[in-house]
Design a protein around this motif. Sequence first.
Motif, PDB file in Angstrom:
ATOM      1  N   LYS A 184       0.842  -1.194   0.000  1.00 52.10           N
ATOM      2  CA  LYS A 184       0.000   0.000   0.000  1.00 52.10           C
ATOM      3  C   LYS A 184       0.878   1.246   0.000  1.00 52.10           C
ATOM      4  N   GLU A 185       0.526   2.183  -0.879  1.00 49.62           N
ATOM      5  CA  GLU A 185       1.256   3.447  -0.950  1.00 49.62           C
ATOM      6  C   GLU A 185       0.260   4.572  -1.200  1.00 49.62           C
TER       7      GLU A 185
ATOM      8  N   ASN B 231      -4.378   6.860  -3.028  1.00 40.94           N
ATOM      9  CA  ASN B 231      -3.928   5.654  -2.336  1.00 40.94           C
ATOM     10  C   ASN B 231      -3.927   4.527  -3.361  1.00 40.94           C
TER      11      ASN B 231
ATOM     12  N   ASP C 191      -3.266   0.267  -3.869  1.00 36.44           N
ATOM     13  CA  ASP C 191      -2.936  -1.058  -3.380  1.00 36.44           C
ATOM     14  C   ASP C 191      -2.919  -2.003  -4.573  1.00 36.44           C
ATOM     15  N   GLU C 192      -2.923  -3.293  -4.335  1.00 33.14           N
ATOM     16  CA  GLU C 192      -2.815  -4.272  -5.423  1.00 33.14           C
ATOM     17  C   GLU C 192      -4.043  -4.278  -6.335  1.00 33.14           C
TER      18      GLU C 192
ATOM     19  N   TRP D  71      -5.935   5.080   5.139  1.00 36.42           N
ATOM     20  CA  TRP D  71      -6.438   3.862   4.502  1.00 36.42           C
ATOM     21  C   TRP D  71      -7.841   3.476   4.949  1.00 36.42           C
TER      22      TRP D  71
ATOM     23  N   THR E 137     -10.675   4.403   2.677  1.00 37.49           N
ATOM     24  CA  THR E 137     -10.882   3.726   1.392  1.00 37.49           C
ATOM     25  C   THR E 137     -11.912   2.607   1.466  1.00 37.49           C
TER      26      THR E 137
ATOM     27  N   LYS F 135     -13.084   5.051  -5.929  1.00 34.96           N
ATOM     28  CA  LYS F 135     -12.005   4.129  -6.270  1.00 34.96           C
ATOM     29  C   LYS F 135     -12.077   3.762  -7.742  1.00 34.96           C
TER      30      LYS F 135
END
Length: 156
Positions: free
Chosen positions: A2-3, A13, A15-16, A27, A30, A105
């Motif tokens: 996570k970045e 943000n 993530d994968e 986080w 989200t 998202k």
Amino acid sequence: MKEFFKYQFGYINIDEDNLYMTTTGVWSETKELLEKSSLSKKANELRKGKKDLGAFLLVAILALSAIVTLNKSIGIIGFISAMGLCSGAYKVYKVFQKDSGYQYKIPRDKIKSIHLSENELEIEFLNAEGNVDKEVLKNIEEKGVKIIETRNLKKS
């Protein structure tokens, strides 16, 4: 992994599975986010409208206080007080502006292309309704440029 990184009106943000647009970069924010759709647009506009109204009222109160101070005071002290109140109003506006980004998202598998230039990111993707959509994010911090390049998100 996570970045997250900053842009003009909030945070991105990553993530994968998804790329998230958030206002704080936290986080936990989200978890409740929906994909971009007419429903998420309405929710974002309502949230932004409430914040804008609050900021406007605060700035208006500070500006009226400055006018009253300027009218009642004589000389340099009144002027300095009025300028201080106006400066405070401007700072309040800037704080509220940073928190005015959209929240939703984008699933990474729905991203069609990402164009990265200096400190601007243009993302073309399929929204929740299956339509091609685009988001242009300005003032991407340097950390964000490196994340986009190293995570191999750049598709142009």
